[in-house]
Design an enzyme around this catalytic site. Structure first.
Site, PDB file in Angstrom:
ATOM      1  N   HIS A   1     -11.560  -7.261  91.391  1.00 45.36           N
ATOM      2  CA  HIS A   1     -12.242  -7.074  90.102  1.00 45.36           C
ATOM      3  C   HIS A   1     -13.527  -7.905  90.124  1.00 45.36           C
ATOM      4  CE1 HIS A   1     -12.995  -7.185  85.774  1.00 45.36           C
ATOM      5  NE2 HIS A   1     -12.087  -6.235  85.607  1.00 45.36           N
TER       6      HIS A   1
ATOM      7  N   CYS B   1      -1.080 -25.858  64.990  1.00 50.87           N
ATOM      8  CA  CYS B   1      -0.634 -24.708  64.199  1.00 50.87           C
ATOM      9  C   CYS B   1       0.884 -24.704  64.214  1.00 50.87           C
ATOM     10  CB  CYS B   1      -1.223 -23.409  64.752  1.00 50.87           C
ATOM     11  SG  CYS B   1      -0.838 -23.089  66.482  1.00 50.87           S
TER      12      CYS B   1
END
Length: 629
Positions: A551, A26
């Site tokens: 977490h 890109c």
């Protein structure tokens, strides 16, 4: 830069040519599809001059180069036999998650057509500018010619998307273009117009065809080419060898063309219409919400390579409504904030190397190419990233409240501000300029306030430095502090976590544990500083002042507490080994969630050097992190 040498090093470090299935690029990244994404030597790649960063996300292994990516890509293609269309003689099982596959597909379809869309959009912007300043009139031939030149990419968008979709879905490109032509054929368009006027039905052998126009549409052609990728192999198998040359395309086009007109086209049209109606409804209630969120969190999406998931929404808005008020304005605020943050670092830093990189990356960030600023400066130093998110939020909020309209896309930045010229008025352009300035100023001020060089110049008296260090350590008393494992399982590097917030250490440094049992124990003596309604995470502040986040699992917040149970309360004192959370390990895994558990020091920048234990089996209570002030 020696592109040939850099290309050679990159291929070597990603595991060699044989490890590469395909390669695209890109504006700033080489996008590899690898056979084994564990083979690349990531640390060496990141340290290679000319490489700004590496991201393994969204089903692609992305190497961030910057504005020289095209030259490096050409050298790689010249030096190797790597395919750019993703074809591989030996198809291998795709073990990526559904989300990764979707993001990879969206990226692969929309990235190739962006130059055409950008060119068309900028032509439209120039034409609007000429009308505003009375250089041309809408009735003149000059206007009409430039207008249809610009409209070409938008009107024939289904054909452009047919090409890129065929490459992504491994279908015949020319048959895909023919399907796009079927949806746009003048005879069909005339039939649709007549049906709308008279109310007569359109039918093919008794099958109803919706009176829908597909010019400038996005979703119908993508669905049609995806369907064709399944029909074409079937047509190949059932066609007799002697007549396969014409029977295979005949069967493919008749089946796909019919299904596209009768089923897939109308479904895609309804989806596009639902998205645009949803955006319109959201605008009528709270038009500032989405630009605010996009302005705030786009850096994190870029960091994980998932920002291309937003691009089709913006394009769809422009194709259906004529403008986009939610995605591109928010991205404009975010991108210029990234550039401003990097420039702020360049001004404040005393390191000449950092200054040079920050100024260069900041300039390209202002112009809409943010990866050099994001990976080279902002993610590296963290605080400028926070400043950019603040500035992006404020700018996005401003443009959301004023419903700033983007008419033609492009890479959001200062160079594409003319894309906000439309509806024969400059008001949206002025508001976009003001929003960009607000983002830049807020970010710049926040960066100057937050950023500090990680290593200050050693110009002070040695005794003063020693005294300052002693005072700092006595304040937190963390030198030599140890964090033990809260779980039994297998210890991993944070980079193994499939979430950019953790793998890129945006929340802080630490480790990750793949648990073998469903109980979390306290890794320190301290106080429970944060609990959550979803019960999937817990924050603890140790007696030394180390702030920890545990977490449990990735994206498990979606369970809303199902399978989790706290054994503590907020502000409760805990000791090493105390039970904190009990969770249903097997049950949560069965729902498709990854249970790898990050253990992160969220105030990493304040505590000093962090040493972690090597990967491998770990038991509860064994040392995993040591803090050295």
């Amino acid at each position: 830069m020696n592109y040939k040498e850099l290309a050679n090093k990159i291929i070597d470090q990603v595991g060699g040519e044989k490890n590469v299935k395909s390669l695209t690029h890109c504006a700033t990244r080489l996008r590899f599809n690898l056979k084994d994404d564990q083979k690349p030597n990531e640390e060496t790649l990141k340290k290679t001059p000319g490489v700004m960063g590496v991201v393994n996300k969204g089903g692609q292994y992305q190497v961030i180069i910057g504005s020289d990516v095209g030259s490096v890509y050409k050298e790689i293609i010249n030096q190797t036999n790597i395919s750019s269309d993703g074809e591989d003689e030996k198809a291998e099982e795709d073990k990526r998650s559904t989300f990764s596959k979707v993001i990879d597909t969206i990226t692969g379809i929309f990235t190739p057509i962006l130059p055409a869309i950008t060119a068309a959009g900028m032509l439209k912007a120039v034409l609007s500018l000429l009308v505003v300043f009375n250089v041309v009139t809408p009735d003149s031939q000059n206007y009409q010619i430039v207008d249809f030149m610009a409209d070409a990419a938008f009107y024939f968008l289904p054909i452009l998307l047919a090409v890129s979709s065929a490459q992504k879905f491994k279908a015949n490109m020319f048959l895909a273009m023919m399907v796009g032509g079927i949806l746009l054929h003048p005879t069909f368009v005339a039939m649709v117009t007549a049906a709308k006027e008279t109310g007569d039905a359109i039918q093919l052998f008794g099958l109803p065809i919706s009176a829908v126009s597909y010019s400038s549409s996005v979703i119908p052609i993508i669905l049609s080419v995806w369907f064709m990728s399944y029909v074409e192999p079937i047509a190949d198998r059932i066609s007799p060898k002697a007549i396969k040359f014409f029977s295979k395309p005949l069967i493919t086009i008749f089946v796909v063309g019919t299904v596209s007109l009768v089923v897939l086209g109308p479904i895609g049209y309804l989806i596009s219409d639902a998205i645009s109606n949803g955006i319109t409804a959201l605008e009528s209630v709270s038009p500032w919400i989405v630009p605010l969120l996009v302005g705030t969190f786009t850096p994190l999406l870029v960091a994980t390579g998932t920002h291309y998931g937003l691009v089709p929404i913006g394009i769809n808005n422009r194709m259906t409504l004529g403008y986009d008020t939610v995605i591109y304005p928010g991205m404009l605020a975010s991108n210029v904030s990234q550039g401003a943050a990097a420039i702020g670092v360049g001004i404040k830093s005393k390191d000449s190397t950092v200054k040079q990189l920050a100024y260069s990356a900041g300039l390209t960030g202002l112009f809409g190419i943010t990866e050099p600023a994001l990976y080279g400066v902002n993610l590296r130093f963290k605080t400028p990233l926070y400043a950019a998110m603040i500035g992006g939020a404020v700018g996005g909020l401003f443009m959301g409240i004023l419903r700033v309209r983007n008419f033609s896309g492009g890479s959001p930045g200062l160079l594409t501000l003319p894309s906000y010229i439309g509806d024969d008025t400059l008001s949206f352009f002025y508001f976009a300029c003001i929003g960009a300035v607000i983002s830049i100023v807020v970010t710049f001020i926040a960066t100057l306030f937050l950023y500090k060089d990680p290593v200050s110049e050693d110009t002070s008296d040695p005794s003063e430095t020693e005294e300052l260090s002693t005072n700092s350590q006595s304040d937190l008393n963390i030198s030599g502090a140890t964090i033990v494992s809260p779980l039994e399982g297998t210890l991993h590097n944070l980079k193994q976590v499939d979430d950019g917030m953790f793998s890129e250490e945006i929340l802080g440094q630490g480790v990750a544990i793949e648990p073998s049992e469903g109980i979390v124990h306290s890794p320190v003596n301290g106080t429970v500083s944060a609990i959550f309604d979803s019960k999937h995470a817990i924050g603890i502040t140790s007696e030394e002042g180390i702030e920890l986040l545990i977490h449990v699992g990735i994206d498990t917040v979606q369970l809303n507490g199902e399978g989790y149970e706290y054994s503590i309360e907020k502000d409760q004192k805990v000791q090493i080994g105390d039970k904190l959370i009990q969770f249903d390990l097997a049950g949560i895994k069965s729902k498709g969630f990854k249970m790898i558990t990050p253990v992160v020091i969220t105030n990493s920048a304040e505590v000093g050097d962090i040493l972690t234990t090597n990967d491998g089996p770990i038991k509860i209570g064994e040392d995993i992190i040591k803090v050295m002030k």
